[in-house]
Design an enzyme around this catalytic site. Structure first.
Site, PDB file in Angstrom:
ATOM      1  N   ASP A  23     -29.384  13.827 -26.907  1.00 27.78           N
ATOM      2  CA  ASP A  23     -31.277  13.743 -26.660  1.00 27.78           C
ATOM      3  C   ASP A  23     -31.627  12.233 -25.831  1.00 27.78           C
ATOM      4  OD1 ASP A  23     -33.885  15.281 -25.923  1.00 27.78           O
ATOM      5  OD2 ASP A  23     -33.612  13.866 -28.634  1.00 27.78           O
ATOM      6  N   ARG A  37      15.927   4.226 -33.115  1.00 27.56           N
ATOM      7  CA  ARG A  37      14.823   4.248 -33.413  1.00 27.56           C
ATOM      8  C   ARG A  37      14.770   2.893 -32.748  1.00 27.56           C
ATOM      9  NH1 ARG A  37      11.117   7.559 -32.166  1.00 27.56           N
ATOM     10  NH2 ARG A  37       8.685   6.701 -33.079  1.00 27.56           N
TER      11      ARG A  37
END
Length: 1429
Positions: free
Chosen positions: A634, A1344
């Protein structure tokens, strides 16, 4: 003096009263005519009605009958009164008739004599639960989660011993905990909403009591409602008791003080507001001579009046029931022009009184009395007001966010209703259209039978008066500058316009939570596969006769292989239940609760002026804050303060005024200048000029109304020219210009203090207040507004200026005019102000060419500086010209068919041949930090759309002020004529796409736009008004319109209704499949707040309706950048990493158990002790992953704001994706193989001997090996994925691993551990155990670790590069700055789109003389030096 509703205003004729001069009465009529002239077209554009003058009852009846039939036919047959986004038109809904003091016809009654129509209660609820429905409804909502249903099913299975669960009660603890924790969280959230609901529904108002309302049945509360009310009261009392008992002495004192204030307020309300006996003290006053009807009216004070012996005598029931007993001078008169709904021949009980009541008690058809500064409890038709002309003023900030006042008008036939007895005498019917959400449209008819009180035998005459939106007070508005209003309630509760625009409170779930169901489904599929494999193989093995089972087993539970396989299937479901981790959901609830607490505790989002922190109202969607791509905002009260300040003017071709605006600062930044230095220089010059101007003003006139601290127009040269420094012609021009500002408006004044005199201006538009305020500062002060005109203090000379006619501003006219009689020379002058395009087209053609050109150039300069411009012009009218026009305008105002069009034609004819005076430039001040916040969001890749109810010109100016628009952009203004319809809208969309972007609007182009998340080039901006938006939101056009919007950098939607705002949000959210956020501050923003994925309410001065319906509430717009770029990004990244790690660790453990089934024919036996299975996710591995999702930081908050591009990973949804899920699952599968088979290789030869000589070949001992390896690997794996390593996280990982050893050691000392007894002493005392755990952990984590190292070296992400730069000290300068000072001005950074989309970004940043660049090769270059990340 205003009339008290509690005292009858006897309007009498008195022959002794001298006649009012014709000139004065005519002037008053024409001035007051404007108050009847305000309505709005059904399509949302404001229009004007006018007061009907000099109409006989017969003519009025004939015309009104025609008008009412037309209105009724239009309502029944047309779809004109439709919503703003294609909702069901009011014409298709049933109409409504409200009977006042008249019985309902038999067709509207049921067999018991009760009304057939049932209207909704005025009690509203934004909360989702009640004390009675909380438990069943919350359980119903929670068990919509597939995982919760699964866990409940597992608990039920565990109850049956056939499936081998050793402790069903212990297995039920996790689901009980998670449901309880979630319920508590939901209860706290909903309790806050309930408190706000109670405050609203129990707001005081005044209703007419001891009077029968035929439209509603008596409030016979059913047994069920009584039970619900009782449960609510009991719950409230319990909560109050708990607060009082455990809240401490301070809380008890606060509660006692609050209760005392409430009792005092109720007592005060009863004393002041209750309508007691008619005998009241009246103070008589004579209305001033400007009253136009040659009669004296009695005026009564509206304030609380005590009995006294020194005032006029009290009249006891002055009218009674027999009109012949009333003296002629006291008989009520019938207004032959407007009629009167009061029937003085009617016998009344006289018992009705206005009593204090509550909003929740308001019903359709009730009389309601509203006091000044009261909020309107429902949609109310105005019957009468304290103003003698029937006008009242309302503040609509809860509806449209505007703080300016708007004029509303009472129906003319209700002018004599002043107190409760009048309400009893009034008899009429209101025929109304059905409720609909259009805030600017209402159609109805008020019908009554007019009786002559002097001749009771005369037949009544049927009368009718149309009712428009101008006669309606909407729920949520606030009455201002009006002592009282009496009205009749038309719509209540969910049928009021504000509630129809609000919609229901939605239940929102975050995107990750929704996508999580897919991953859970994948896990279910995996679970089904491994359980099915277990059941099939086990059944096959038990069916074989050539193995050892028949020698070592004592039969099977099922008795035959098929049943054995089925039992094994369900046993495996219990055995592998951790594959769908119940602790994941409880962990997410805990994490989001703590994240909400962190947001609430952030002092950098605390707004001190209203003592308001950033308040999360929905705790479960914090991760969505990190994925927002579109923000819908707004304007008024959200981006701006709604504070207008006149900065510059141009008069007679000369520009005046010095100012430094936000838009000017933005222009200088784009030009590469140091805005801070240039701004400081400009402000110093302005301060010097201010002092000079004040000294010159004091020399002209010592203005008592001037406040130097609030003076916004700084122009010493203007004052010099006003004194004649540039000649008499310029002096006269500057004088006339200020007179125009002081006269052409509809401003009211309110005297705040007398010494020094302080005036407060109440305007329908803040622009008007700014113009009138500047005129006051220069010495042309508006002192007061009278019924004739306005009183001005012109440099010490006070004089009244009669305002003959006022033609108000609306979006169609784009101008306002006031026709004033100048008392100095008796001239009639029309002053006009409006948009430059409108005024220029109405200027006289001869002469002023140079003035027009120079003024246009000045206005263009003002507009480029982000100022709102208006043109000022005038026209001198002759007496004959005005007389002829006035007759034409009166005739148009009296028309009942096409009245608005006829009035507009008449106004257009007089507003011609104008003489240009000059122009004004007004700044709508932005909230602090808005331009920087918008720039930060734009740099982060977030697209901002502004949805406002303002005009196109206003929105464009604000766009320039807050950096949404810039001078390099080409503005595409899309407006569609009323006649063009869908065809013209489609033609314009296709034309714009082809002309500017070379697009055809194909499906392929739209699909390509959906996957393109890059910000558009800052070359175009689209501005569209509400009428065009209504058309493009049609299903046949909105996708092509969306494609057009996708190509524009900025979008401004103007003159939009609340429903249209929500429709735009849904269009983008569903059409592009993006995350959206809506932010607003008024009730008009509630619909879009609820439609967006995230709704943010600003807790400012515009009411709290938006805050009540929002997910997050903040004090200022600037806090939005920190909420998204810091907390949103953190929350999203943390939660995404946490969920991936959670699925990983459950799979590691579960598949380690699954591989064991290969060794025992998949019979469902446990490798681990059952307590390991229960505690794995709840205790052994839960804290590291939870802590990671709470405290992990890739970069701190300052760097997050300094490099907003980091946010783009959330827009692209790269932190959580199905690809990432399967990578982690594959990693887990590999590690589960290592964990089990490394141990299996130790045990498959028969085990080994401990130092004590015992054999380690038991199943439980092998389980300790595998479980320990899996738990250590899972915790260290989380540590590897953590960005922030500190002592706390390292300690938590260590404690989680040690907890396993502690539990195993303690638990195996107990005989309850059965076969597990003593396992800890045996296993932990074996060296091979520690060697196995070390080797297994290394083998599991090495891939990993290697992959992460390679990724950071060869394919670094944005954050990896920034973290390296932090290590190099490139962001060291941020340590001296507060986080709220960090913004786009502190660092210039950019990301290459192609690199970013491919996760191989190029980032450049500069700080002073040093610069750093990272390229796709993973090399950072700093001042020519290169090194690897």
């Amino acid at each position: 003096m205003a009339a008290d509703p509690d005292v009858v205003e006897g309007v009498t004729e008195n022959p002794d009263v001298p006649a009012v001069p014709e000139s004065e009465s005519n002037g008053d009529l024409r001035h007051r005519r404007l108050r009847w002239a305000s309505t709005r077209h059904p399509n949302g554009r404001p229009r004007r009605n006018s007061r009907l003058h000099r109409l006989s009852i017969g003519a009025r009846f004939r015309r009104h009958s025609t008008a009412s039939e037309r209105i009724t036919n239009e309502i029944a047959s047309t779809g004109e009164n439709k919503g703003d986004d294609g909702e069901v038109p009011a014409s298709s809904l049933p109409h409504r008739r409200v009977y006042v003091n008249l019985p309902l016809p038999p067709t509207d009654l049921d067999e018991n004599g009760q009304p057939l129509t049932q209207y909704p209660r005025n009690k509203t609820r934004s909360a989702k639960y009640t004390p009675l429905t909380f438990v069943p409804k919350n359980l119903y909502v929670q068990f919509h989660n597939v995982a919760n249903i699964y866990f409940l099913f597992i608990v039920i299975l565990s109850i049956f011993p056939i499936f081998g669960a050793s402790n069903p009660g212990l297995g039920a603890v996790p689901i009980i905990v998670i449901v309880t924790v979630t319920a508590i969280k939901d209860a706290i959230e909903d309790y806050r909403r309930t408190v706000l609901d109670l405050e609203l529904n129990n707001s005081p108002t005044q209703l007419l009591a001891h009077w029968h309302n035929p439209n509603v049945s008596e409030d016979n509360v059913s047994l069920w409602r009584r039970f619900k009310k009782a449960s609510t009261r009991v719950s409230i009392r319990i909560l109050r008791f708990l607060k009082r008992s455990f809240g401490g002495k301070k809380r008890r004192r606060e509660m006692d003080a609050k209760d005392q204030r409430r009792r005092e307020n109720e007592a005060a309300d009863d004393d002041q507001f209750s309508d007691t006996d008619i005998g009241r003290t009246m103070t008589m006053a004579t209305i001033q001579s400007e009253f136009t009807d040659h009669r004296i009216s009695e005026s009564f004070q509206m304030h609380e009046i005590r009995r006294s012996h020194d005032v006029a005598p009290v009249y006891e029931n002055p009218f009674g029931n027999d009109m012949t007993t009333i003296p002629e001078y006291r008989r009520p008169s019938i207004d032959l022009t407007h009629g009167n709904v009061m029937d003085y021949t009617k016998d009344i009980a006289g018992t009705a009184r206005f009593k204090r009541s509550f909003w929740k008690s308001v019903r359709v058809g009730d009389f309601v009395r509203i006091r000044n500064d009261d909020e309107i409890p429902a949609d109310v038709v105005i019957l009468s007001t304290s103003d003698s002309d029937g006008a009242c003023y309302v503040e609509t900030k809860n509806l449209d966010g505007e703080t300016n006042l708007k004029v509303r008008q009472a129906v003319r036939c209700g002018a004599h209703i002043k107190h409760s007895r009048d309400c009893e005498r009034a008899s009429f019917i209101i025929e109304s259209e059905a409720p609909h959400p259009n805030l600017y449209s209402y159609s109805g008819v008020l019908r009554w039978s007019q009786r002559n009180p002097a001749d009771r035998s005369a037949p009544p005459q049927e009368m009718a008066e149309p009712i428009t939106i101008n006669n309606l007070l909407l729920r949520g508005c606030t009455l201002r500058n009006t002592q009282w209003v009496i009205g009749i309630v038309m719509f209540t509760g969910e049928e009021t316009k504000i509630m129809l625009n609000a919609g229901e409170t939605p239940s929102k779930r975050s995107r990750i939570a929704r996508e999580l169901n897919i991953n859970v489904l994948y896990n279910f599929v995996i679970l089904f596969i491994i359980c099915f494999v277990s059941g099939v193989i086990e059944g096959i093995e038990w069916g074989k006769t050539d193995n050892t089972i028949q020698w070592f087993e004592f039969g099977s539970i099922g008795g035959r292989p098929s049943i054995d396989g089925l039992v094994t299937f369900w046993t495996a479901v219990i055995l592998f239940q951790n594959l769908v981790p119940i602790s994941l959901w409880i962990s997410i609830e805990i994490i989001k609760t703590i994240q909400a607490f962190f947001i609430w505790s952030d002092t950098y989002m605390y707004y001190e002026p209203i003592d308001y922190p950033c308040t999360p109202k929905s705790w479960n969607i914090s991760d969505d804050l990190g994925q927002i791509e579109y923000v819908f905002s707004d304007k008024t009260g959200t981006l701006t303060q709604n504070v207008m300040e006149l900065k510059k003017v141009t008069v007679n071709g000369v520009s005046y005024g010095e100012a430094y605006t936000e838009a000017m600062a933005g222009i200088q930044k784009r030009q590469g200048l140091n805005a801070e230095v240039e701004g400081a220089k400009a402000l110093r010059q302005i301060a010097i000029s201010r002092e000079t101007m004040l000294q010159d003003l004091q020399m002209i006139h010592k203005n008592p109304y001037l406040n130097p601290d609030k003076m916004t127009f700084v122009a010493p040269q203007y004052i010099a020219d006003l004194k004649g420094a540039s000649g008499q012609a310029q002096a006269q021009a500057t004088h006339n210009f200020m007179m125009a500002l002081a006269l052409c408006h509809s401003v009211l004044t309110e005297r705040v203090s007398e010494d020094p005199p302080v005036l407060e201006f109440k305007a329908q538009s803040p622009d008007e207040a700014a113009l009138v305020g500047t005129a006051r500062d220069v010495g042309f002060t508006l002192v007061d507004r009278t019924q004739r005109g306005v009183i001005l203090d012109v440099q010490g000379h006070v004089q009244e200026y009669p305002v003959l006619t006022t033609l108000e501003f609306n979006s169609t006219r784009k101008r306002m005019s006031a026709i004033v009689r100048m008392p100095e020379d008796n001239r009639i002058v029309l002053f006009c102000k409006g948009a430059d395009s409108v005024i220029y087209s109405r200027l006289r053609k001869d002469g002023q060419d140079d003035l027009k050109e120079s003024t246009a150039q000045h206005l263009e300069v003002f507009a480029n500086e982000g100022l709102r411009t208006l043109c000022i012009a005038q026209r001198v009218l002759t007496e004959e010209e005005y007389k002829l026009w006035s007759e034409e305008y009166d005739e148009a105002a009296a028309a009942l068919v096409n009245r608005e069009e006829k009035m507009e034609i008449a106004a257009d004819r007089i507003e011609r041949e104008l003489t240009l005076l000059g122009g004004t430039a007004i700044e709508d001040r932005l909230q602090d930090g808005v331009p920087d916040a918008i720039s930060l969001l734009a740099q982060a890749g977030i697209k901002l759309w502004v949805l406002t109810g303002d005009r196109v010109e206003t929105a464009i100016n604000i766009g320039f002020s807050c950096n949404i628009l810039n001078t390099e952009m080409e503005l595409i203004v899309m407006q569609v004529s009323a006649e063009g319809g869908l065809a013209e809208a489609e033609q314009k969309i296709m034309e714009y796409m082809d002309q500017y972007f070379e697009l055809k609007g194909t499906v392929e182009e739209l699909e390509a736009a959906k996957i393109d998340h890059s910000p558009p080039e800052p070359t175009h901006a689209l501005i569209i008004d509400g009428e065009a938006l209504k058309l493009v939101l049609d299903e046949s056009l909105k996708m092509r319109f969306l494609l057009l919007c996708k190509q524009c950098k900025s979008i401004l939607c103007c003159r939009v209704s609340p429903a249209q705002k929500a429709a735009v949000v849904k269009m983008v959210k569903n059409g592009l499949d993006v995350m959206t956020l809506a932010i607003g501050d008024g009730a008009n923003d509630v619909a879009m707040i609820q439609a967006a994925d995230i709704g943010v309410g600003i807790a400012g001065e515009e009411g709290r309706q938006a805050v009540m319906s929002s997910d997050y509430a903040i004090g200022q717009f600037r806090f939005l950048s920190r909420l998204l770029l810091v907390h949103g990004r953190w929350s999203y990244r943390r939660l995404a990493e946490m969920i991936a790690n959670f699925f990983y660790k459950t799979l590691v453990f579960t598949f380690s158990l699954f591989w064991y089934q290969i060794c025992n024919n998949f019979d469902g036996s446990y490798l681990f002790d059952y307590t390991y299975i229960l505690l794995y996710n709840l205790a052994f591995t839960s804290l590291p992953v939870i802590l990671m999702s709470i405290l992990d930081q890739d970069v701190d908050d300052k760097v997050s704001l300094a490099v907003p591009e980091l946010y783009q990973r959330g827009i692209l949804r790269l932190e959580w994706s199905q690809k990432k899920f399967w990578i982690y699952m594959s990693d887990a599968l590999y590690q589960s193989v290592i964990c089990f088979f490394f141990t299996y290789l130790l045990f498959y030869t028969g085990g080994f001997v401990t130092p004590s000589g015992l054999q380690l070949n038991q199943r439980e001992s092998m389980g300790v090996f595998v479980a320990t390896s899996a738990i250590v690997v899972a915790n260290v794996y989380v540590l590897l994925n953590q960005y922030r390593w500190d002592w706390l996280f390292s300690l938590i990982v260590l404690l989680s691993v040690l907890l396993l050893f502690f539990w195993t050691g303690v638990y195996t000392l107990s005989l309850y551990s059965a076969a597990f007894y003593g396992a800890a002493n045996q296993v932990y005392g074996s060296l091979i155990f520690w060697a196995c755990v070390l080797v297994t952990t290394t083998a599991c984590l090495l891939p990993r670790f290697t992959a992460k190292a390679a990724q950071k070296c060869f394919r670094p992400m944005d954050v990896d590069i920034i973290r390296e730069k932090i290590r190099l000290g490139e962001f060291a300068y941020l340590s001296d700055m507060e986080p709220d000072q960090v913004g786009v001005t502190s660092i210039s950074s950019s990301l290459t789109k192609e690199k970013l989309d491919g996760n191989v970004p190029t980032v450049s940043a500069s700080n002073g003389s040093d610069s750093v660049t990272a390229n796709s090769d993973g090399i950072i270059s700093s001042n020519g030096k290169q090194h690897f990340i």
